[in-house]
Scaffold this motif. Structure first.
Motif, PDB file in Angstrom:
ATOM      1  N   TYR A 167       0.813  -1.214   0.000  1.00 45.57           N
ATOM      2  CA  TYR A 167       0.000   0.000   0.000  1.00 45.57           C
ATOM      3  C   TYR A 167       0.849   1.269   0.000  1.00 45.57           C
ATOM      4  N   PHE A 168       2.138   1.090  -0.070  1.00 46.22           N
ATOM      5  CA  PHE A 168       3.015   2.269   0.013  1.00 46.22           C
ATOM      6  C   PHE A 168       4.011   2.247  -1.142  1.00 46.22           C
ATOM      7  N   ILE A 169       4.026   3.318  -1.920  1.00 43.06           N
ATOM      8  CA  ILE A 169       4.975   3.445  -3.025  1.00 43.06           C
ATOM      9  C   ILE A 169       5.736   4.760  -2.874  1.00 43.06           C
ATOM     10  N   HIS A 170       7.050   4.676  -2.955  1.00 39.61           N
ATOM     11  CA  HIS A 170       7.881   5.879  -2.848  1.00 39.61           C
ATOM     12  C   HIS A 170       9.064   5.735  -3.798  1.00 39.61           C
ATOM     13  N   TRP A 171       9.355   6.810  -4.551  1.00 44.90           N
ATOM     14  CA  TRP A 171      10.526   6.751  -5.417  1.00 44.90           C
ATOM     15  C   TRP A 171      11.208   8.113  -5.474  1.00 44.90           C
ATOM     16  N   THR A 172      12.520   8.097  -5.618  1.00 44.30           N
ATOM     17  CA  THR A 172      13.325   9.310  -5.766  1.00 44.30           C
ATOM     18  C   THR A 172      14.376   9.059  -6.837  1.00 44.30           C
ATOM     19  N   SER A 173      14.703  10.106  -7.575  1.00 42.76           N
ATOM     20  CA  SER A 173      15.720   9.999  -8.614  1.00 42.76           C
ATOM     21  C   SER A 173      16.516  11.292  -8.648  1.00 42.76           C
ATOM     22  N   ASP A 174      17.823  11.159  -8.766  1.00 45.29           N
ATOM     23  CA  ASP A 174      18.676  12.342  -8.761  1.00 45.29           C
ATOM     24  C   ASP A 174      19.990  12.017  -9.460  1.00 45.29           C
ATOM     25  N   LYS A 175      20.626  13.035  -9.989  1.00 45.00           N
ATOM     26  CA  LYS A 175      21.945  12.889 -10.583  1.00 45.00           C
ATOM     27  C   LYS A 175      22.994  13.355  -9.578  1.00 45.00           C
ATOM     28  N   THR A 176      24.128  12.702  -9.580  1.00 48.48           N
ATOM     29  CA  THR A 176      25.213  13.086  -8.690  1.00 48.48           C
ATOM     30  C   THR A 176      26.533  12.963  -9.425  1.00 48.48           C
ATOM     31  N   VAL A 177      27.463  13.860  -9.121  1.00 49.02           N
ATOM     32  CA  VAL A 177      28.797  13.817  -9.712  1.00 49.02           C
ATOM     33  C   VAL A 177      29.785  13.521  -8.599  1.00 49.02           C
ATOM     34  N   ARG A 178      30.441  12.393  -8.706  1.00 50.26           N
ATOM     35  CA  ARG A 178      31.419  11.983  -7.696  1.00 50.26           C
ATOM     36  C   ARG A 178      32.350  10.953  -8.303  1.00 50.26           C
ATOM     37  N   CYS A 179      33.422  10.643  -7.595  1.00 45.98           N
ATOM     38  CA  CYS A 179      34.369   9.652  -8.108  1.00 45.98           C
ATOM     39  C   CYS A 179      33.781   8.247  -7.922  1.00 45.98           C
ATOM     40  N   PRO A 180      34.197   7.268  -8.722  1.00 44.61           N
ATOM     41  CA  PRO A 180      33.671   5.908  -8.599  1.00 44.61           C
ATOM     42  C   PRO A 180      33.855   5.319  -7.202  1.00 44.61           C
ATOM     43  N   ALA A 181      34.959   5.669  -6.548  1.00 46.96           N
ATOM     44  CA  ALA A 181      35.201   5.146  -5.202  1.00 46.96           C
ATOM     45  C   ALA A 181      34.109   5.580  -4.237  1.00 46.96           C
ATOM     46  N   CYS A 182      33.655   6.850  -4.350  1.00 48.60           N
ATOM     47  CA  CYS A 182      32.585   7.342  -3.488  1.00 48.60           C
ATOM     48  C   CYS A 182      31.240   6.720  -3.846  1.00 48.60           C
ATOM     49  N   MET A 183      31.049   6.458  -5.124  1.00 46.61           N
ATOM     50  CA  MET A 183      29.766   5.941  -5.582  1.00 46.61           C
ATOM     51  C   MET A 183      29.524   4.513  -5.119  1.00 46.61           C
ATOM     52  N   ARG A 184      30.578   3.777  -4.812  1.00 45.65           N
ATOM     53  CA  ARG A 184      30.407   2.381  -4.401  1.00 45.65           C
ATOM     54  C   ARG A 184      29.507   2.251  -3.181  1.00 45.65           C
ATOM     55  N   ILE A 185      29.717   3.113  -2.187  1.00 40.80           N
ATOM     56  CA  ILE A 185      28.911   3.061  -0.963  1.00 40.80           C
ATOM     57  C   ILE A 185      27.447   3.342  -1.286  1.00 40.80           C
ATOM     58  N   GLU A 186      27.224   4.402  -2.104  1.00 38.28           N
ATOM     59  CA  GLU A 186      25.854   4.757  -2.473  1.00 38.28           C
ATOM     60  C   GLU A 186      25.205   3.654  -3.304  1.00 38.28           C
TER      61      GLU A 186
END
Length: 360
Positions: A192-211
């Motif tokens: 009964y619950f739907i939630h979505w978010t979308s965004d662009k981010t600029v960062r190095c691949p090493a930082c993106m791994r955690i995200e």
């Protein structure tokens, strides 16, 4: 002397508190001297800062020491093109005025400047020592100064021009790296619950791994989000620097950010063997040493970084922190004069507030 300038014409819409206002686009233009936004006209030397992101252009205007900040949505032209044109003209005018002032004071011989090969902005170096590299505050690129006096040794010891345009400071981890554009997407479906978010981010691949790992687990209950998470996870690992003179930089930065500087040093040493002239690598080492709490050795690395690039803003800030921590008042005051730190603090705060509010 300023070169001839081809006027830029574009359409735009105003933004207010993050929302686009009005139904019709308004005419705007920049002719190298004035920026016209509808009925508003600003001289180029009134522009204190400009930033662009996606289709948005943000500006800080100085009118009689009263600062005004606003953001517009640009139509029919890339915001980066307008920003680059404004930066090129206002920086050239500012450096020209500085030259005249130094000549009037009998210090004309101390005047030095460089034109950034990546964005055409003119950078004042009069307060800084001569060094083989230069940092552009306008496009945030660290580049090697190549002129008729450049030696083959300098060319062989630094990144070529094509590569140096790709490397810069990662806004997420604060390390010299190769940031890329990634997508952050979450789709959560719980009956009964739907939630979505979308965004662009600029960062190095090493930082993106955690995200990317967070996205993977966060999208387990929403099948639409899993493919996006998997693609970003793949890109964060596959996108790390695996070839060229800076191969292994991502892995070294990860270790340094975790305070494992001893293990990171082996990798950084190999990178410095490949590129003896690179202020960014030495800055990363200094940053890693600060993470570990080793301020005296961090100071040494920031000084070494500034030998490669005397106006490298990240290393100047790192050295300022070290001088403050080590209570080196005389050195700190001299550094603050170079940085113009007192005059810039109010403007920097305003810039940060604007970027945070508008997401630029």
């Amino acid at each position: 002397m300023l070169n001839e300038f081809d006027p830029l014409n574009f359409k735009f819409r105003w933004m207010d508190e993050g929302n686009v206002t009005g139904f019709r686009a308004i005419a705007g233009s920049f002719d190298g001297k004035t920026l016209k936004l509808g009925e508003d006209v600003y001289l180029v030397d009134q522009v204190e800062a400009a930033g662009s992101s996606d289709n948005m252009l943000s500006l800080i205007i100085n009118q009689d020491d009263e600062y005004e900040s606003f953001t517009i949505v640009v139509v029919g032209e890339k915001p980066e093109t307008i920003k680059r044109a404004i930066d090129s003209r206002r920086s050239a005018m500012g450096v020209s005025e500085e030259h005249k002032r130094l000549v009037a004071q009998g210090q004309g011989a101390s005047f030095r400047s460089e034109v950034c090969p990546h964005c055409d902005a003119t950078i004042s170096l009069s307060k800084f020592a001569d060094s083989p590299q230069c940092y552009c505050d306008f496009c945030e690129t660290l580049f090697t100064i190549r002129d008729q006096h450049s030696s083959q040794a300098i060319e062989a010891s630094s990144l070529d021009r094509t590569l140096e345009a790709k490397y810069r400071m990662c806004e997420e981890c604060g390390m010299y790296s190769y940031p890329r554009k990634f997508t952050k997407f979450y789709f959560i479906f719980l009956v009964y619950f739907i939630h979505w978010t979308s965004d662009k981010t600029v960062r190095c691949p090493a930082c993106m791994r955690i995200e990317a790992w967070k996205m993977l687990f966060g999208n387990v209950f929403g099948l639409l989000g899993l493919p996006v998470a998997l693609v970003q996870l793949f890109r964060s690992y596959r996108g790390k620097i695996e070839k060229g003179p800076l191969k292994g930089l991502d892995d070294a930065n990860i270790l340094a950010n975790r305070g494992k500087i001893d293990r990171a040093l082996d990798r950084y040493d190999a990178l410095m063997d490949n590129l003896p002239i690179n202020a960014g690598i030495k800055y990363n080492i200094g940053s890693g040493l600060l993470t570990k709490g080793d301020v005296p050795h961090a100071e040494t690395m920031f000084l070494m970084s500034l030998e490669d690039c005397s106006n490298f803003a990240p290393s100047l800030s790192g050295l300022h922190f070290c001088y403050s921590s080590l209570d080196k008042k005389k050195e700190r005051e001299q550094l603050e004069f170079q940085m113009g730190i007192e005059a810039d603090m109010a403007l920097e705060r305003l810039e940060q507030e604007m970027w945070d509010e508008e997401g630029v």
